[in-house]
Design a protein around this motif. Structure first.
Motif, PDB file in Angstrom:
ATOM      1  N   GLY A 116       6.796   1.596   8.256  1.00 47.26           N
ATOM      2  CA  GLY A 116       7.005   0.943   6.997  1.00 47.26           C
ATOM      3  C   GLY A 116       5.911   0.021   6.447  1.00 47.26           C
ATOM      4  N   LEU A 117       6.002  -0.600   5.234  1.00 45.86           N
ATOM      5  CA  LEU A 117       5.022  -1.183   4.494  1.00 45.86           C
ATOM      6  C   LEU A 117       4.804  -2.605   5.106  1.00 45.86           C
ATOM      7  N   GLY A 118       6.011  -3.326   5.628  1.00 42.31           N
ATOM      8  CA  GLY A 118       5.825  -4.581   6.101  1.00 42.31           C
ATOM      9  C   GLY A 118       5.113  -4.632   7.294  1.00 42.31           C
TER      10      GLY A 118
ATOM     11  N   TYR B 260      11.911   2.029  -6.011  1.00 40.54           N
ATOM     12  CA  TYR B 260      10.945   0.888  -5.954  1.00 40.54           C
ATOM     13  C   TYR B 260      11.441  -0.307  -5.389  1.00 40.54           C
ATOM     14  N   GLY B 261      10.439  -1.277  -5.274  1.00 35.66           N
ATOM     15  CA  GLY B 261      11.008  -2.733  -5.266  1.00 35.66           C
ATOM     16  C   GLY B 261      11.095  -3.219  -6.602  1.00 35.66           C
ATOM     17  N   ILE B 262      12.393  -3.947  -6.890  1.00 32.89           N
ATOM     18  CA  ILE B 262      12.588  -4.373  -8.193  1.00 32.89           C
ATOM     19  C   ILE B 262      12.910  -5.771  -8.258  1.00 32.89           C
TER      20      ILE B 262
ATOM     21  N   VAL C 253      14.502  -6.762  -4.737  1.00 32.91           N
ATOM     22  CA  VAL C 253      15.354  -5.976  -3.857  1.00 32.91           C
ATOM     23  C   VAL C 253      14.593  -4.560  -3.778  1.00 32.91           C
ATOM     24  N   GLU C 254      14.230  -4.182  -2.362  1.00 32.61           N
ATOM     25  CA  GLU C 254      13.781  -2.837  -2.332  1.00 32.61           C
ATOM     26  C   GLU C 254      14.804  -1.533  -2.333  1.00 32.61           C
ATOM     27  N   LYS C 255      14.378  -0.759  -3.308  1.00 31.11           N
ATOM     28  CA  LYS C 255      14.969   0.567  -3.477  1.00 31.11           C
ATOM     29  C   LYS C 255      16.529   0.145  -3.617  1.00 31.11           C
TER      30      LYS C 255
ATOM     31  N   ILE D 278       7.708  -3.392  -8.560  1.00 28.79           N
ATOM     32  CA  ILE D 278       6.774  -4.118  -7.884  1.00 28.79           C
ATOM     33  C   ILE D 278       5.771  -2.895  -7.764  1.00 28.79           C
ATOM     34  N   SER D 279       4.554  -3.468  -8.490  1.00 32.49           N
ATOM     35  CA  SER D 279       3.797  -2.013  -8.603  1.00 32.49           C
ATOM     36  C   SER D 279       2.605  -1.924  -7.788  1.00 32.49           C
ATOM     37  N   GLY D 280       2.256  -2.629  -6.905  1.00 30.65           N
ATOM     38  CA  GLY D 280       1.182  -2.443  -6.148  1.00 30.65           C
ATOM     39  C   GLY D 280      -0.052  -3.370  -5.664  1.00 30.65           C
ATOM     40  N   ARG D 281       0.117  -4.543  -6.278  1.00 33.13           N
ATOM     41  CA  ARG D 281      -0.903  -5.584  -6.133  1.00 33.13           C
ATOM     42  C   ARG D 281       0.004  -6.811  -5.937  1.00 33.13           C
ATOM     43  N   TYR D 282      -0.714  -7.530  -4.751  1.00 33.10           N
ATOM     44  CA  TYR D 282       0.265  -8.865  -4.322  1.00 33.10           C
ATOM     45  C   TYR D 282      -0.997  -9.818  -4.127  1.00 33.10           C
ATOM     46  N   VAL D 283      -0.631 -11.157  -4.150  1.00 37.91           N
ATOM     47  CA  VAL D 283      -1.325 -12.134  -3.546  1.00 37.91           C
ATOM     48  C   VAL D 283      -0.511 -13.013  -2.860  1.00 37.91           C
TER      49      VAL D 283
HETATM   50  C1  G1P Z   1       6.383   0.405  -2.050  1.00 44.30           C
HETATM   51  C2  G1P Z   1       6.966  -0.896  -2.036  1.00 44.30           C
HETATM   52  C3  G1P Z   1       7.663  -1.095  -3.344  1.00 44.30           C
HETATM   53  C4  G1P Z   1       6.896  -0.733  -4.394  1.00 44.30           C
HETATM   54  C5  G1P Z   1       6.394   0.725  -4.162  1.00 44.30           C
HETATM   55  C6  G1P Z   1       5.028   0.603  -5.516  1.00 44.30           C
HETATM   56  O1  G1P Z   1       7.310   1.380  -1.721  1.00 44.30           O
HETATM   57  O2  G1P Z   1       7.892  -1.010  -0.644  1.00 44.30           O
HETATM   58  O3  G1P Z   1       8.490  -2.317  -3.243  1.00 44.30           O
HETATM   59  O4  G1P Z   1       7.488  -0.825  -5.752  1.00 44.30           O
HETATM   60  O5  G1P Z   1       5.540   0.722  -3.004  1.00 44.30           O
HETATM   61  O6  G1P Z   1       4.871   2.150  -5.180  1.00 44.30           O
HETATM   62  P1  G1P Z   1       6.927   2.968  -1.191  1.00 44.30           P
HETATM   63  O7  G1P Z   1       6.260   3.800  -2.276  1.00 44.30           O
HETATM   64  O8  G1P Z   1       6.129   2.866   0.002  1.00 44.30           O
HETATM   65  O9  G1P Z   1       8.280   3.642  -0.958  1.00 44.30           O
END
Ligand code: G1P
Length: 294
Positions: free
Chosen positions: A110-112, A171-173, A194-196, A208-213
């Protein structure tokens, strides 16, 4: 305010949405007009002041390291033949030695988990995360906009944007609170995420579209390897826990996002980057018009 100097780029995914193209080529090396997706994303990072790129890779992703290294045989041949233009293209995306690191994730957890793998290289400083499937075309660069927001309000920053209709559950919302000063009202306090979420339960349509600080305290929260949506260790879940002790803001960045993870998104990105290309844009327009005429 401590500067954001390092970025983590998780690239270990199989690229299942981009099969079969991603079967033998790392998905982030697929092309967007004149260069691999990753080269565009690294350029965005450089434009945001990133000095060190940490790639979290999986098995079979050696070509990513090769892309950002000299190909001595090719370069000496081009030099011997005086093909200076091609030589310039072949070396255009190279970093300075020591500006890139590659870490094996070892398991697709997973991403985490991917971000946690960077803990020793990040150390005790704020850092960026860039999800390279998401190509962001923006001026200033999307990550630069996030870092500008960080410099204004501190804490953690998450880039968000409206999800396509009916797609938010993928996505993460985020849930949002007060609007911060500046950024034309596009910078807001985050109150939850919340994730998905199951369809119909999404707290908003901003994903959450993919850029974080992020701040390095996230690593201690990721270390207990709690599993979330899809049985994976989710970055979103650790961010939600970090929110109990640190501020989070969501920034609706200004620009266009191309999800390069599937064939249609990749085609859209190729067309868009082709059409705006300084040298070839006109030819791409003619080519597309010709194809549409049939
Ligand atoms: C990941 C993140 C999710 C984010 C998404 C953007 O999900 O966990 O929060 O909205 O990327 O693409 P994944 O695409 O790996 O399922």
């Amino acid at each position: 305010m401590r500067p954001v100097r390092k970025a983590v780029l998780p690239v270990a995914g199989f690229g299942t949405r981009a099969m079969p193209a991603a079967k033998a080529t790392p998905k982030n090396l697929l092309n967007v007009f004149d260069r691999p997706i990753l080269a565009h994303v690294v350029e965005e990072g450089r434009a945001a002041g990133i000095e060190h790129f940490i790639f979290i890779v999986g098995r079979g992703q050696g070509p990513i390291e090769d892309y950002f290294d000299h190909n001595v045989e090719l370069e000496s041949q081009l030099e011997a033949k005086g093909k200076v233009d091609i030589l310039a293209l072949a070396t255009a995306d190279l970093p300075q030695p020591g500006q890139m690191s590659f870490i094996r994730q070892m398991r697709a957890n997973g991403l985490g988990h991917a971000v946690w793998c960077a803990r020793d290289l990040i150390g005790d400083e704020p850092f960026a995360v860039m999800l390279p499937d998401m190509l962001m075309d923006a001026a200033p660069a999307a990550l630069k906009q996030c870092i500008d927001a960080y410099q204004q309000v501190g804490g953690n920053i998450v880039a968000v944007e409206p999800a396509p209709p009916g797609q938010a559950h993928k996505y993460g919302i985020v849930s949002l609170g007060d609007t911060a000063a500046g950024f034309d009202g596009r910078l807001k306090t985050m109150t939850g995420m919340v994730e998905k979420p199951p369809p119909g339960t999404e707290p908003s349509n901003l994903f959450i579209s993919g850029r974080y600080v992020l701040h390095p305290e996230i690593f201690a929260l990721l270390a207990d390897h709690q599993k979330g949506a899809g049985g994976e260790i989710q970055l979103t879940d650790a961010m939600l826990r970090l929110m109990a002790i640190q501020d989070f803001h969501a920034l609706e960045y200004q620009g266009t996002t191309y999800d390069c993870g599937d064939v249609l998104g990749l085609l859209r990105a190729n067309l868009a980057f082709g059409l705006k290309h300084a040298e070839h844009g006109g030819a791409v327009r003619d080519l597309a018009a010709g194809l549409l005429k049939g």
